[in-house]
Write an enzyme that holds these catalytic residues in place. Structure first.
Site, PDB file in Angstrom:
ATOM      1  CB  ILE A   1     -95.534 -98.415  54.950  1.00 38.14           C
ATOM      2  CG1 ILE A   1     -94.824 -99.624  55.564  1.00 38.14           C
ATOM      3  CG2 ILE A   1     -96.442 -98.872  53.814  1.00 38.14           C
ATOM      4  CD1 ILE A   1     -95.747-100.651  56.204  1.00 38.14           C
TER       5      ILE A   1
ATOM      6  CG  ASP B   1     -96.745 -88.409  59.110  1.00 42.59           C
ATOM      7  OD1 ASP B   1     -96.817 -88.459  60.359  1.00 42.59           O
ATOM      8  OD2 ASP B   1     -96.183 -89.289  58.435  1.00 42.59           O
TER       9      ASP B   1
ATOM     10  CE  LYS C   1     -92.793 -88.671  60.722  1.00 40.71           C
ATOM     11  NZ  LYS C   1     -93.928 -89.278  61.449  1.00 40.71           N
TER      12      LYS C   1
ATOM     13  N   GLY D   1    -101.361 -93.943  58.798  1.00 36.79           N
ATOM     14  CA  GLY D   1    -100.975 -93.208  59.991  1.00 36.79           C
ATOM     15  C   GLY D   1    -101.374 -93.925  61.270  1.00 36.79           C
TER      16      GLY D   1
ATOM     17  CG  ASN E   1    -102.709 -90.536  67.580  1.00 35.78           C
ATOM     18  OD1 ASN E   1    -102.524 -89.671  66.734  1.00 35.78           O
ATOM     19  ND2 ASN E   1    -102.580 -90.299  68.876  1.00 35.78           N
TER      20      ASN E   1
ATOM     21  CB  SER F   1    -100.598-104.739  62.596  1.00 41.25           C
ATOM     22  OG  SER F   1     -99.394-105.286  63.091  1.00 41.25           O
TER      23      SER F   1
ATOM     24  CE1 TYR G   1     -99.612-100.396  65.032  1.00 34.41           C
ATOM     25  CE2 TYR G   1     -98.724-102.618  65.159  1.00 34.41           C
ATOM     26  CZ  TYR G   1     -99.157-101.548  64.414  1.00 34.41           C
ATOM     27  OH  TYR G   1     -99.149-101.615  63.043  1.00 34.41           O
TER      28      TYR G   1
ATOM     29  CG  ASN H   1     -91.641-109.309  61.067  1.00 37.01           C
ATOM     30  OD1 ASN H   1     -92.594-110.075  61.232  1.00 37.01           O
ATOM     31  ND2 ASN H   1     -90.926-108.836  62.066  1.00 37.01           N
ATOM     32  CB  VAL H   2     -92.818-103.959  56.353  1.00 33.99           C
ATOM     33  CG1 VAL H   2     -92.517-103.244  55.044  1.00 33.99           C
ATOM     34  CG2 VAL H   2     -94.224-104.565  56.320  1.00 33.99           C
TER      35      VAL H   2
ATOM     36  CE  LYS I   1     -90.948 -98.849  61.720  1.00 32.71           C
ATOM     37  NZ  LYS I   1     -92.269 -98.455  62.199  1.00 32.71           N
TER      38      LYS I   1
ATOM     39  CG  PHE J   1     -82.218-112.413  70.989  1.00 31.42           C
ATOM     40  CD1 PHE J   1     -81.377-111.775  71.880  1.00 31.42           C
ATOM     41  CD2 PHE J   1     -83.418-111.801  70.654  1.00 31.42           C
ATOM     42  CE1 PHE J   1     -81.701-110.542  72.422  1.00 31.42           C
ATOM     43  CE2 PHE J   1     -83.764-110.569  71.188  1.00 31.42           C
ATOM     44  CZ  PHE J   1     -82.903-109.936  72.079  1.00 31.42           C
TER      45      PHE J   1
END
Length: 330
Positions: free
Chosen positions: A11, A31, A38, A72, A88, A112, A141, A173-174, A182, A205
């Site tokens: 993002i 970063d 990356k 970040g 972090n 998130s 997370y 869900n981006v 990723k 699934f």
């Protein structure tokens, strides 16, 4: 200048690209690049500086910035190193919040949808302390992001000093260009495209829940361009008033199935759908989420009035503009 933490990530790099495309070159990226390619996310970009995380505190001393866009984080939902995630995702966010408070700098950060935990309904962005305290994130997370939401809102409730603009964004869900580094955390579309182009079936699934068809597990898939648009709105003058501060869901408000996304991919490729349904691993069946859908009403009421790209159109743009081209980076 504008500081974008995580600016080489998925993002973050799209935000940098958007700022460049708007004529902004006074963008600073904070970063780590690592060794997984990356850097390619920024290969087409012009930036004013690149600051590694360990040098950020020193770099900020005496600075005046137009805004801090804090993307970040350790973003893997399977991360297990609690100390690294806390440092972090939580403590660094607190330090940036303190700096923006002291300097009067607008602060926009990534929360998130993982903060909501295991639920199939009621993804309402009620950011009152009472509502936040009822959330039970399922992974490290999500918990780290939730802790920061709580800490910020606790300061707000106690009328402690905060930045003039502070906006938290709960991304759903981006998907989109520059997510390739990723790995397992990339969108299913990104992960299956090359195999599908080579003629391999896309494996989805089976459903292990009555009344839900195979491949009909649903997510609020939101294209990265739309996410960037919300971020740009949040740092704009249109959002710079106290009643625009808050924590907002960022999603289309429309749940779509994984099958819908993959069928759209094949359509963009000009091919017939080739999907194979496989058993979901027993180890994740009890925790697997079958439905997410953002309630985006608060974002609308705050003044954000741009639309969200429909799934089929966004998938076609991603496939033809990036995944099925020689250069897949933005």
């Amino acid at each position: 200048m504008i500081l974008v933490t995580g600016g080489a990530g998925f993002i973050g790099s799209n935000i940098v690209a958007s700022l460049n495309e708007a004529g902004r070159t006074d963008v600073v990226v904070n970063d780590l690049l690592g060794s997984d390619g990356k850097w390619r996310n920024l290969a087409k970009r012009q930036i004013a500086d690149f600051v590694p995380p360990e040098d950020l505190a020193r770099w900020l001393e005496g600075r005046k910035l137009e805004a801090v866009i804090h993307m970040g984080a350790i973003s893997s939902t399977t991360a297990t190193d609690g100390d690294a995630v806390m440092e972090n995702n939580f403590r660094l966010s607190l330090r940036l919040l303190d700096w923006c408070t002291e300097t009067g700098t607008p602060f926009v950060y990534a929360s998130s949808a993982a903060t909501y935990g295991d639920r199939d309904t009621n993804f309402v962005d009620d950011w009152s302390l009472d509502a936040l305290r009822k959330l039970r994130p399922m992974n490290l997370y999500g918990w780290s992001k939730h802790l920061f939401d709580l800490a910020l809102v606790d300061r707000y409730v106690k009328k402690q000093k905060l930045p003039p603009t502070w906006v938290g964004l709960k991304f759903f869900n981006v998907y989109g260009p520059n997510e390739y580094h990723k790995g397992a955390m990339a969108s299913v579309l990104s992960k299956v495209f090359d195999g599908a182009k080579a003629g391999q079936p896309v494996k989805l699934f089976k459903s292990h829940r009555a009344g839900i068809a195979d491949g009909d597990q649903r997510r609020d898939f939101v294209y990265v361009d739309d996410v960037v648009s919300v971020v740009r709105w949040a740092i704009s003058g249109a959002a710079h008033s106290n009643n625009k501060n808050g924590i907002y869901n960022v999603g289309t408000g429309q749940a779509e199935s994984f099958r819908d996304m993959i069928v759209a991919m094949f359509k963009a490729m000009g091919a017939k759908p080739n999907i194979e349904y496989i058993d979901m691993p027993v180890s994740i069946r009890d925790q697997y989420q079958y439905f997410t859908q953002a309630d985006a009403g608060n974002l609308r009421r705050a003044g954000y009035n741009a639309g969200f790209t429909p799934l089929e159109k966004a998938v076609a743009q991603y496939v033809t503009g990036y995944l099925d081209s020689q250069d897949k980076y933005r």
